[in-house]
Structures are given as structure tokens and as C-alpha cells.
Design an enzyme around this catalytic site. Structure first.
Site, PDB file in Angstrom:
ATOM      1  N   ARG A 114       0.813  -1.206   0.000  1.00  0.00           N
ATOM      2  CA  ARG A 114       0.000   0.000   0.000  1.00  0.00           C
ATOM      3  C   ARG A 114       0.852   1.264   0.000  1.00  0.00           C
ATOM      4  O   ARG A 114       0.560   2.225  -0.737  1.00  0.00           O
ATOM      5  CB  ARG A 114      -0.946  -0.009   1.211  1.00  0.00           C
ATOM      6  CG  ARG A 114      -1.824   1.230   1.354  1.00  0.00           C
ATOM      7  CD  ARG A 114      -2.442   1.691   0.064  1.00  0.00           C
ATOM      8  NE  ARG A 114      -3.185   0.650  -0.634  1.00  0.00           N
ATOM      9  CZ  ARG A 114      -3.534   0.726  -1.901  1.00  0.00           C
ATOM     10  NH1 ARG A 114      -3.202   1.783  -2.634  1.00  0.00           N
ATOM     11  NH2 ARG A 114      -4.210  -0.256  -2.475  1.00  0.00           N
ATOM     12  N   LYS A 149       2.711  24.599  -2.615  1.00  0.00           N
ATOM     13  CA  LYS A 149       1.443  23.939  -2.280  1.00  0.00           C
ATOM     14  C   LYS A 149       1.608  22.429  -2.450  1.00  0.00           C
ATOM     15  O   LYS A 149       1.029  21.804  -3.332  1.00  0.00           O
ATOM     16  CB  LYS A 149       0.321  24.471  -3.163  1.00  0.00           C
ATOM     17  CG  LYS A 149       0.057  25.958  -2.968  1.00  0.00           C
ATOM     18  CD  LYS A 149      -0.933  26.484  -3.996  1.00  0.00           C
ATOM     19  CE  LYS A 149      -1.125  27.989  -3.844  1.00  0.00           C
ATOM     20  NZ  LYS A 149      -2.020  28.537  -4.890  1.00  0.00           N
ATOM     21  N   LYS A 181       5.981  39.192  -1.129  1.00  0.00           N
ATOM     22  CA  LYS A 181       4.583  39.052  -1.535  1.00  0.00           C
ATOM     23  C   LYS A 181       3.766  40.237  -1.019  1.00  0.00           C
ATOM     24  O   LYS A 181       4.265  41.103  -0.283  1.00  0.00           O
ATOM     25  CB  LYS A 181       4.032  37.722  -1.028  1.00  0.00           C
ATOM     26  CG  LYS A 181       4.867  36.521  -1.480  1.00  0.00           C
ATOM     27  CD  LYS A 181       4.148  35.216  -1.330  1.00  0.00           C
ATOM     28  CE  LYS A 181       3.171  35.003  -2.449  1.00  0.00           C
ATOM     29  NZ  LYS A 181       2.576  33.646  -2.431  1.00  0.00           N
ATOM     30  N   GLU A 211       5.956  40.413  -5.814  1.00  0.00           N
ATOM     31  CA  GLU A 211       4.587  40.273  -6.319  1.00  0.00           C
ATOM     32  C   GLU A 211       4.001  41.651  -6.596  1.00  0.00           C
ATOM     33  O   GLU A 211       4.044  42.540  -5.732  1.00  0.00           O
ATOM     34  CB  GLU A 211       3.726  39.526  -5.304  1.00  0.00           C
ATOM     35  CG  GLU A 211       2.321  39.238  -5.801  1.00  0.00           C
ATOM     36  CD  GLU A 211       1.508  38.418  -4.818  1.00  0.00           C
ATOM     37  OE1 GLU A 211       0.340  38.140  -5.122  1.00  0.00           O
ATOM     38  OE2 GLU A 211       2.031  38.065  -3.728  1.00  0.00           O
ATOM     39  N   ASP A 232      -0.113  37.555  -9.875  1.00  0.00           N
ATOM     40  CA  ASP A 232      -1.006  36.495  -9.395  1.00  0.00           C
ATOM     41  C   ASP A 232      -2.469  36.895  -9.567  1.00  0.00           C
ATOM     42  O   ASP A 232      -2.883  37.989  -9.185  1.00  0.00           O
ATOM     43  CB  ASP A 232      -0.724  36.218  -7.909  1.00  0.00           C
ATOM     44  CG  ASP A 232      -1.626  35.138  -7.347  1.00  0.00           C
ATOM     45  OD1 ASP A 232      -1.502  33.985  -7.776  1.00  0.00           O
ATOM     46  OD2 ASP A 232      -2.463  35.464  -6.479  1.00  0.00           O
TER      47      ASP A 232
END
Length: 298
Positions: A114, A149, A181, A211, A232
């Protein structure tokens, strides 16, 4: 099946993405989670020292990824165990293809089945999805990149699978590059201030990615020394307008785009002039490939 694990990164440097020590440690954790105090079903039904053969079979067309990880599962359970591969990591195979086979003690095959399948199916899904996105932008200068992510505990393996699928790796972690960011800029008084502060602290050896979301931020970022711009969540047309402005101000600036990216629109973003398109779906919402592990006595 000890294969050469080296792949070329975006910059052309050869990097060993599968660190053997880290892989061994991760596999140990995965097995402990699944085995607990032992495979009680196998212990209750099988005689000791029964030998068996197992083979991994593709149930659909896919890009194979994760054979090294699958082999490490069985080696962790039995150091004499190895996998004989009939397809290499990064190879595209058709449905029905025997990807690999192994033989040994039946309890080892059952105990590792598995975990090995979970890794092989998931990582092949990452590589296959990446290949689809890479093909969607063929003929352009744009490269497909991953994001942070990723599945906790699987970042190294997932980013390796992205490379196998024809993508490139973005940051591996927060310690891997300067990426200013929107939230950073908001906390220090704007894009310009954020870039100036970062440049003063890190010097000329580090590139600074910023960003931006509008023309004023593009100008501020470039005038204060940004090396790359990240856009973005805008439409392809909006993205193209900002990229055009950025290149008028600084022809050498690089651009990366993220948000709202799908197979249906990724080429439009490439056409907008993006150097890199980050796709969270490569790892965040990928579909596991159909792979079975068939065991028989032998």
C-alpha cells in the site's frame, strides 16, 4: 534498481533531488504509520517464509514517477529486496504496461504494497499532470513550475516528479530565495519600501522576486531593484499589459505568473509573455494514476 537520480534544474545545474538519507527517513515514517504493530491479517493467514512475486501494472496512460521511492519501501522492510524496472522514472507508458516487478517473502510484499502504491500512483499523477501543462505551452519560451502547495512530508518527492514531467522547480521552502509578496509589502509600507529593505539586508548576491498587481507596483518594484516580478490572479490580458510595461522599464526583467491557471488557459498566459507559470494544481489537487500491484505465489 539503483538509477541515476540526477536531473537538471531550471538553471542547467545538475542536482541530486532525491537525497537518499531523507528518502529513507521519510519511508520509515510512512511504513510506521501503515504497519503500526504489524500486519495482523498476513500473520493470521500466511505461513512463514512463503515466497511470492509482485508486479506493478499501469491501468492507464501515464508518466511514471516514484520507482525509487517504491523500491525504498521494500528495501526498508528487507534489505535484500529490489525492484526490476521495465520503465524508467519520467517515461510515458500505455495502459497494461508492466512498470516493474519484484520477488521475495510474501509478508514483505504485502506489508509494503500500500505505501509503495500510494507513492507510485500519486507521484505518477504529479509527473503526468506536469507533462500535460508542459505540452500545452510547447513552442513558447514559457516554463511550467511548481509551488509550495505540496503535501506535507512529500515536497522533495513531488518536486522531483515535477522535474520528471518536464517542469521546473520554484522555491523548495521559505529559506530558498527572496520572494516579497503582497502581505510583506503591506506590513512595511508598500512594494518600493519592501524591495529597498530586502536589497539592503541581502546585498547583491540574492535575486529579489516581487509580487505586483498594478502598474504603480510594477514601476515601484523595478525602480527599487527587483530582479523578477510575480503576477497572481489576473486575466491573461491584464497580465500581458503588466508584462509589457515591465519590459519597457527593464528589458532584462523576468516574470512569473500564478493563479487561475488551467490546461485550458495556460497557453494564453504563455502568450502574454510569462517566463514562468506556477501551477499549484501540479501537486495540490492532482489525480492519482491507476496502478495495480498484482501478487502471486512463486
Amino acid at each position: 534498481m539503483r538509477r541515476d537520480r540526477e536531473l537538471r534544474s531550471q538553471g542547467g545545474a545538475v542536482v541530486n533531488w532525491l537525497d537518499e538519507g531523507a528518502l529513507y527517513s521519510s519511508i520509515g515514517l510512512f511504513l510506521r504509520e501503515d504497519l503500526g504493530r504489524g500486519d495482523v491479517t498476513t500473520q493470521a493467514t500466511l505461513m512463514r517464509n512463503v515466497r511470492a512475486r509482485g508486479r506493478f501494472v499501469a491501468g492507464e496512460k501515464m508518466v511514471v514517477a516514484g520507482l525509487e521511492a517504491a523500491e525504498e519501501v521494500f528495501i526498508t522492510l528487507d534489505p535484500q529486496q529490489q525492484i526490476e524496472a521495465f520503465a524508467g522514472d519520467g517515461e510515458e507508458v500505455e495502459a497494461g504496461k508492466v512498470i516493474a516487478r519484484t520477488s521475495g517473502f510474501a509478508d514483505v510484499l504485502l506489508a509494503g504494497e500500500r505505501v509503495a502504491l500510494n507513492l507510485l500512483r500519486h507521484l505518477s499523477g504529479v509527473a503526468t499532470t506536469t507533462r500535460e501543462f508542459a505540452r500545452a505551452v510547447e513552442g513558447t519560451k514559457t516554463k511550467i513550475a511548481d509551488t509550495r502547495k505540496t503535501t506535507p512530508g512529500l515536497r522533495m518527492l513531488e518536486k522531483y516528479a515535477v522535474l520528471l514531467g518536464g517542469g521546473v522547480n520554484h522555491r523548495s521552502g521559505l529559506d530558498d530565495g527572496i520572494f516579497v509578496k503582497t502581505n510583506h509589502a503591506a506590513l512595511v509600507g508598500g512594494v518600493g519600501q519592501a524591495v529597498r529593505t530586502a536589497r539592503e539586508k541581502v546585498g547583491h548576491l540574492h535575486k529579489i522576486v516581487v509580487e505586483v498587481g498594478n502598474q504603480n507596483e510594477v514601476r515601484e518594484a523595478i525602480e527599487n531593484g527587483a530582479d523578477s516580478l510575480a503576477i497572481d490572479g489576473l486575466s491573461p490580458d491584464e497580465t500581458g499589459a503588466l508584462i509589457a510595461q515591465a519590459r519597457e522599464l527593464s528589458p532584462q526583467i523576468t516574470t512569473q505568473v500564478s493563479g487561475r491557471i488551467s490546461l485550458e488557459n495556460v497557453r494564453a498566459y504563455a502568450g502574454a509573455g510569462a517566463d514562468i507559470i506556477q501551477v499549484g494544481a501540479l501537486t495540490q489537487s492532482v489525480r492519482a494514476m491507476d496502478i495495480s500491484f498484482q501478487i502471486q505465489v512463486g
